[in-house]
Write a protein that holds these residues in place. Structure first.
Motif, PDB file in Angstrom:
ATOM      1  N   ALA A   1      -5.121   9.403   0.473  1.00  0.00           N
ATOM      2  CA  ALA A   1      -3.743   8.897   0.425  1.00  0.00           C
ATOM      3  C   ALA A   1      -3.094   8.952   1.800  1.00  0.00           C
ATOM      4  CB  ALA A   1      -2.930   9.712  -0.584  1.00  0.00           C
ATOM      5  N   VAL A   2      -3.322  10.052   2.535  1.00  0.00           N
ATOM      6  CA  VAL A   2      -2.768  10.185   3.892  1.00  0.00           C
ATOM      7  C   VAL A   2      -3.304   9.070   4.788  1.00  0.00           C
ATOM      8  CG1 VAL A   2      -2.823  11.616   5.981  1.00  0.00           C
ATOM      9  CG2 VAL A   2      -2.277  12.660   3.767  1.00  0.00           C
ATOM     10  N   ASP A   3      -4.608   8.822   4.700  1.00  0.00           N
ATOM     11  CA  ASP A   3      -5.218   7.762   5.522  1.00  0.00           C
ATOM     12  C   ASP A   3      -4.669   6.381   5.138  1.00  0.00           C
ATOM     13  OD1 ASP A   3      -6.709   9.567   6.944  1.00  0.00           O
ATOM     14  OD2 ASP A   3      -8.572   9.235   5.827  1.00  0.00           O
ATOM     15  N   ASN A   4      -4.486   6.160   3.847  1.00  0.00           N
ATOM     16  CA  ASN A   4      -3.952   4.865   3.400  1.00  0.00           C
ATOM     17  C   ASN A   4      -2.564   4.604   3.988  1.00  0.00           C
ATOM     18  OD1 ASN A   4      -6.228   4.302   1.882  1.00  0.00           O
ATOM     19  ND2 ASN A   4      -5.331   4.961  -0.071  1.00  0.00           N
ATOM     20  N   ILE A   5      -1.731   5.634   3.961  1.00  0.00           N
ATOM     21  CA  ILE A   5      -0.364   5.479   4.486  1.00  0.00           C
ATOM     22  C   ILE A   5      -0.400   5.303   6.003  1.00  0.00           C
ATOM     23  CG2 ILE A   5       1.844   6.673   4.817  1.00  0.00           C
ATOM     24  CD1 ILE A   5       1.359   7.953   2.032  1.00  0.00           C
ATOM     25  N   LYS A   6      -1.182   6.124   6.667  1.00  0.00           N
ATOM     26  CA  LYS A   6      -1.290   6.023   8.132  1.00  0.00           C
ATOM     27  C   LYS A   6      -1.760   4.627   8.545  1.00  0.00           C
ATOM     28  CE  LYS A   6      -3.869   7.932  12.054  1.00  0.00           C
ATOM     29  NZ  LYS A   6      -4.939   8.874  12.471  1.00  0.00           N
TER      30      LYS A   6
ATOM     31  N   VAL B   1       0.847  -1.206   0.000  1.00  0.00           N
ATOM     32  CA  VAL B   1       0.000   0.000   0.000  1.00  0.00           C
ATOM     33  C   VAL B   1       0.877   1.249   0.000  1.00  0.00           C
ATOM     34  CG1 VAL B   1      -1.664   1.343   1.345  1.00  0.00           C
ATOM     35  CG2 VAL B   1      -1.954  -1.138   1.126  1.00  0.00           C
ATOM     36  N   ILE B   2       1.884   1.270   0.853  1.00  0.00           N
ATOM     37  CA  ILE B   2       2.778   2.436   0.912  1.00  0.00           C
ATOM     38  C   ILE B   2       3.531   2.580  -0.400  1.00  0.00           C
ATOM     39  CG2 ILE B   2       4.760   3.444   2.104  1.00  0.00           C
ATOM     40  CD1 ILE B   2       3.807   1.903   4.622  1.00  0.00           C
ATOM     41  N   ARG B   3       3.989   1.464  -0.946  1.00  0.00           N
ATOM     42  CA  ARG B   3       4.712   1.490  -2.218  1.00  0.00           C
ATOM     43  C   ARG B   3       3.865   2.149  -3.309  1.00  0.00           C
ATOM     44  NH1 ARG B   3       5.135  -3.640  -2.878  1.00  0.00           N
ATOM     45  NH2 ARG B   3       7.114  -3.981  -1.805  1.00  0.00           N
ATOM     46  N   LYS B   4       2.585   1.790  -3.365  1.00  0.00           N
ATOM     47  CA  LYS B   4       1.703   2.339  -4.407  1.00  0.00           C
ATOM     48  C   LYS B   4       1.444   3.832  -4.199  1.00  0.00           C
ATOM     49  CE  LYS B   4      -0.659  -2.013  -5.487  1.00  0.00           C
ATOM     50  NZ  LYS B   4      -1.881  -2.836  -5.297  1.00  0.00           N
ATOM     51  N   GLU B   5       1.255   4.254  -2.956  1.00  0.00           N
ATOM     52  CA  GLU B   5       1.009   5.678  -2.690  1.00  0.00           C
ATOM     53  C   GLU B   5       2.244   6.515  -3.018  1.00  0.00           C
ATOM     54  OE1 GLU B   5      -1.728   7.081  -2.274  1.00  0.00           O
ATOM     55  OE2 GLU B   5      -3.068   5.469  -1.621  1.00  0.00           O
ATOM     56  N   VAL B   6       3.417   5.984  -2.720  1.00  0.00           N
ATOM     57  CA  VAL B   6       4.662   6.686  -3.038  1.00  0.00           C
ATOM     58  C   VAL B   6       4.822   6.800  -4.552  1.00  0.00           C
ATOM     59  CG1 VAL B   6       7.179   6.460  -3.010  1.00  0.00           C
ATOM     60  CG2 VAL B   6       5.872   6.151  -0.896  1.00  0.00           C
ATOM     61  N   ALA B   7       4.560   5.709  -5.271  1.00  0.00           N
ATOM     62  CA  ALA B   7       4.675   5.728  -6.733  1.00  0.00           C
ATOM     63  C   ALA B   7       3.708   6.731  -7.342  1.00  0.00           C
ATOM     64  CB  ALA B   7       4.426   4.328  -7.291  1.00  0.00           C
ATOM     65  N   LYS B   8       2.507   6.795  -6.783  1.00  0.00           N
ATOM     66  CA  LYS B   8       1.500   7.742  -7.284  1.00  0.00           C
ATOM     67  C   LYS B   8       1.957   9.187  -7.051  1.00  0.00           C
ATOM     68  CE  LYS B   8      -2.495   7.532  -5.238  1.00  0.00           C
ATOM     69  NZ  LYS B   8      -3.828   7.050  -4.809  1.00  0.00           N
ATOM     70  N   ALA B   9       2.503   9.451  -5.869  1.00  0.00           N
ATOM     71  CA  ALA B   9       2.960  10.809  -5.549  1.00  0.00           C
ATOM     72  C   ALA B   9       4.082  11.251  -6.482  1.00  0.00           C
ATOM     73  CB  ALA B   9       3.432  10.875  -4.091  1.00  0.00           C
ATOM     74  N   LYS B  10       4.914  10.295  -6.887  1.00  0.00           N
ATOM     75  CA  LYS B  10       6.063  10.634  -7.727  1.00  0.00           C
ATOM     76  C   LYS B  10       5.677  10.913  -9.183  1.00  0.00           C
ATOM     77  CE  LYS B  10       9.898   8.176  -6.884  1.00  0.00           C
ATOM     78  NZ  LYS B  10      10.785   7.069  -6.421  1.00  0.00           N
TER      79      LYS B  10
END
Length: 412
Positions: A191-196, A156-165
Motif C-alpha cells: 500500500a505504501v508503494d502504491n501511494i508513493k 489509486v490513492i483513492r482506493k488505498e485511502v478507502a481500504k485504510a478506512k
C-alpha cells in the motif's frame, strides 16, 4: 513527478490525542493562546506558542520561547504523551464538518519539489512571519504544523485511502468546535508503494494553505544542507510535514469584506458610483451569492445583490476572480482602498462566521459589507499554474487541520 514519502511519525498517545490536537498556531493572538492553554494544558498550542509558558514581560519571539518549545516537546515525548512510530508509514486524516467529509494523507513532501515548483504557490510570504516558524522548526528540530496541500484526485490513492478506512482508527474524537477527526495508519509495504508511485505520477501539487509554514520548513532544510555539505538528499531535513487532499473533497468558503467608511460619499452617491459597474437589486433578505460575478452588499441596514456588468468580467485567471473584480472595480476606484493588505479601512471576515457577522460589524465599527461567492479550487489551481499570485484574502479553508497529531523529526 512529486516525491511524497512515508515517514516515522511522532504522534499523541491514543488516550490524550483529543486533548493534544490544537488549531493552527496563527489563528490565535497571544491572549487567546494563553487562555486556550490554561483551559487545556496538554494542548499542542503550549509547544506551538510557547510564549504561553511565560508572563507578558517575555517577548513572543524571544530565544527562551523557542527553547521552551523544544523542552516541552522533549518532555512530552519522554513522559509518553507522544509516542514514536518506528516504521515508515502514511497516515489517513479524515475530518468531518457539518456532515461533510474530507480525507487527506499525512506524509512528507520534498523541499526540492518546492524549489522546483512541482509544489506550486499562489501567495507571497512575509519575512517576519517566516522567521518565527524558522526559529520554531530549527530549535525543535521538528515540523509540528502540517502544510495543507492539494492535488488532482487519483484513483489509486483513492482506493488505498478507502481500504485504510475499513480498519480501526488510531484516533477518533470530536474537537470542541464540533469537527470530527479520525486517523488511520497505512504501513503495509504494498500500500505504501502504491501511494508513493501514484504521487510520483502526479506532476503538480498545490499549497492550499500554509505558505509561511512551508517556506519556513524549506529554509530550515536548506540551512541544514549547508551545515551538512555531504548530505545525500535522503535525510529527513530534506522533507516537510504535509497533509495532501484530493481536489474533489476540498471546500473553500468565502472570504467576506467589511469597510469602515464610504470614502466621503453619501449613501446615494456611493450607490450611483457602484451602479456604473454593477447592476444593483435591493433584497428583502441577506444575500449569499450563488454564482460567480454576483456579490452581496450590506449598506445602511439594507441588503443588495450586485451583479457585475459584462465589460468588467475577465477570463484572466487572476483578474477574473470575484475578489479581483470587486477590488479593481469598486474597492480601489470608488473607496480608495489601494492595498487591502495594509489599508486599515478594510477588514476580512471568514465565511465560517456567517452573514450575521457582517451585519454585526456594520452596527459596530464598519458601515459597509460585501458577501462573496467562494473562490473554487479550480481557480486556485489555474492561478498557481499560471505562476501568478492570488489577491489577498481570496480563500478561507474549513475545517482547519489540527497541529500535534503528526510531528516530523528532521534531525536528532
Amino acid at each position: 513527478m512529486a516525491t511524497i514519502k512515508a515517514f516515522e511519525c511522532i504522534r499523541p498517545n491514543e488516550d490524550v490525542a483529543d486533548r493534544v490536537a490544537a488549531l493552527p498556531y496563527d489563528v490565535y493572538n497571544r491572549e487567546e493562546a494563553c487562555s486556550e492553554v490554561a483551559r487545556e494544558p496538554l494542548s499542542f498550542l503550549a509547544i506551538d506558542r510557547a510564549e504561553t509558558q511565560f508572563d507578558s514581560s517575555v517577548d513572543t519571539y524571544a530565544n527562551e520561547v523557542y527553547d521552551k518549545a523544544r523542552q516541552l516537546l522533549d518532555e512530552r515525548i519522554a513522559d509518553g504523551t507522544f509516542i514514536t512510530d518506528t516504521d515508515k508509514a502514511y497516515y489517513v486524516y479524515e475530518l468531518t464538518m457539518n456532515g461533510r467529509v474530507q480525507t487527506g494523507i499525512a506524509a512528507c513532501a520534498s523541499i526540492d519539489d518546492y524549489q522546483n515548483n512541482i509544489i506550486k504557490k499562489h501567495e507571497n510570504t512575509r519575512a517576519d512571519k517566516e522567521q518565527d516558524r524558522i526559529n520554531h522548526v530549527d530549535r525543535c528540530s521538528a515540523q509540528t504544523g502540517p502544510i495543507f496541500l492539494a492535488y488532482r484526485a487519483d484513483d489509486v490513492i483513492r482506493k488505498e485511502v478507502a481500504k485504510a478506512k475499513q480498519e480501526k482508527p488510531l484516533y477518533s474524537f470530536t474537537s470542541p468546535d464540533g469537527i470530527k477527526h479520525r486517523v488511520f495508519k497505512i504501513a503495509d509495504k504494498e500500500a505504501v508503494d502504491n501511494i508513493k508511485n501514484a504521487f510520483a505520477g502526479i506532476d503538480d501539487i498545490y499549497i492550499a494553505d500554509g505558505h509561511h509554514r512551508a517556506a519556513s520548513a524549506v529554509k530550515v532544510g536548506l540551512r541544514r544542507r549547508t551545515s551538512h555539505p555531504d548530505y545525500t538528499g535522503n535525510e529527513e531535513f530534506n522533507y516537510f510535514l504535509s497533509v495532501l487532499f484530493p481536489d474533489e473533497e476540498l471546500m473553500i468558503m468565502p472570504y467576506n469584506r467589511v469597510v469602515k467608511d464610504l470614502n466621503g460619499y453619501s449613501v446615494e452617491d456611493f450607490k450611483k458610483l457602484v451602479s456604473e459597474k454593477f447592476d444593483i437589486q435591493e433584497s428583502d433578505s441577506a444575500v449569499s451569492p450563488d454564482k460567480k460575478s454576483v456579490f452581496g452588499m450590506y449598506l445602511d441596514k439594507k441588503w443588495y445583490k450586485l451583479i457585475a456588468k459584462k465589460d468588467i468580467i475577465s477570463d484572466d485567471p487572476v483578474d477574473g476572480l470575484d475578489v479581483a473584480i470587486l477590488q479593481d472595480n469598486l474597492l480601489e476606484p470608488v473607496l480608495g482602498i489601494h492595498d487591502p493588505k495594509t489599508d486599515k479601512r478594510i477588514d476580512f471576515v471568514g465565511g465560517i462566521r456567517g452573514l450575521s457577522e457582517l451585519e454585526r460589524r456594520c452596527q459596530d465599527d464598519c458601515v459597509l459589507a460585501f458577501s462573496m461567492y467562494p473562490t473554487s479550487i479550480e481557480e486556485l489551481f489555474a492561478v498557481a499554474d499560471a505562476g501568478r499570485l492570488m489577491p489577498p484574502k481570496s480563500t478561507w479553508f474549513e475545517p482547519k487541520l489540527r497541529s500535534g497529531l503528526f510531528i516530523h523529526r528532521i534531525e536528532e
